[in-house]
Design a protein around this motif. Sequence first.
Motif, PDB file in Angstrom:
ATOM      1  N   THR A  77       4.264   0.476  12.659  1.00  0.00           N
ATOM      2  CA  THR A  77       2.961   0.171  12.068  1.00  0.00           C
ATOM      3  C   THR A  77       2.791  -1.326  11.856  1.00  0.00           C
ATOM      4  OG1 THR A  77       3.793   0.365   9.796  1.00  0.00           O
ATOM      5  CG2 THR A  77       2.823   2.343  10.780  1.00  0.00           C
ATOM      6  N   SER A  78       1.525  -1.719  11.832  1.00  0.00           N
ATOM      7  CA  SER A  78       1.121  -3.013  11.296  1.00  0.00           C
ATOM      8  C   SER A  78       0.145  -2.676  10.178  1.00  0.00           C
ATOM      9  CB  SER A  78       0.476  -3.895  12.363  1.00  0.00           C
ATOM     10  OG  SER A  78      -0.661  -3.281  12.923  1.00  0.00           O
ATOM     11  N   SER A  79       0.447  -3.174   8.996  1.00  0.00           N
ATOM     12  CA  SER A  79      -0.339  -2.836   7.803  1.00  0.00           C
ATOM     13  C   SER A  79      -0.774  -4.118   7.113  1.00  0.00           C
ATOM     14  CB  SER A  79       0.521  -2.010   6.836  1.00  0.00           C
ATOM     15  OG  SER A  79       0.946  -0.813   7.448  1.00  0.00           O
ATOM     16  N   PRO A  80      -1.741  -4.024   6.198  1.00  0.00           N
ATOM     17  CA  PRO A  80      -2.136  -5.237   5.477  1.00  0.00           C
ATOM     18  C   PRO A  80      -0.924  -5.875   4.792  1.00  0.00           C
ATOM     19  CG  PRO A  80      -3.646  -3.439   4.997  1.00  0.00           C
ATOM     20  CD  PRO A  80      -2.498  -2.848   5.762  1.00  0.00           C
ATOM     21  N   TYR A  81      -0.826  -7.186   4.897  1.00  0.00           N
ATOM     22  CA  TYR A  81       0.267  -7.892   4.239  1.00  0.00           C
ATOM     23  C   TYR A  81       0.059  -7.905   2.726  1.00  0.00           C
ATOM     24  CZ  TYR A  81       3.282 -11.641   2.674  1.00  0.00           C
ATOM     25  OH  TYR A  81       4.205 -12.369   1.983  1.00  0.00           O
ATOM     26  N   ARG A  82      -1.106  -8.274   2.300  1.00  0.00           N
ATOM     27  CA  ARG A  82      -1.514  -8.264   0.889  1.00  0.00           C
ATOM     28  C   ARG A  82      -2.997  -7.906   0.839  1.00  0.00           C
ATOM     29  NH1 ARG A  82       2.824 -10.234  -2.794  1.00  0.00           N
ATOM     30  NH2 ARG A  82       4.392 -10.642  -1.233  1.00  0.00           N
TER      31      ARG A  82
END
Length: 172
Positions: A77-82
């Motif tokens: 996955t790539s998810s929101p960092y913050r």
Amino acid sequence: MPSERTEVQVRPGIEADLDALTAIYNHYVRETAITFDTAIFTPEERRPWLLCHPEDGPHRLMVATDAESQEILGYATSSPYRPKPAYATSVETSVYVSPLAGRRGIGTLLYGALFDALAGEDVHRAYAGIAQPNEASTRLHERFGFAYVGTYREVGRKFGRYWDVAWYEKPL
């Protein structure tokens, strides 16, 4: 367990994958400090996570399957960092491989597909936090161009002890 020679396909994750994805993640929750979640999830509890990873955009879910049986072997996955708006061009990436499918290059296939999918997106940096020790994950991330940026010491407590997390970044 699939044969070592079985062809593996990588595709975007879909809702029908939720049970298998939850089972893979729950293995890591129960058995390892790779994730700092401490209680297992039901598929219904994981549904919001899955729905936050559409087939396009910067937040993706890629799934590796056995080409013959369609068994899910892992996911990336790539998810929101913050959550704050200025972080929108940064993502946090992760890979989870079924414990029955390790050491077959599935993490490499998944990350390759994930970064190919992100190539056309407005993403500037990818970050990965790796609970220590985890040599296999460190090698995978370095192979994909991640560079070590620092370690949060004793940042998480699980299984009655504190764990360090090494942070890596990759320009996209």
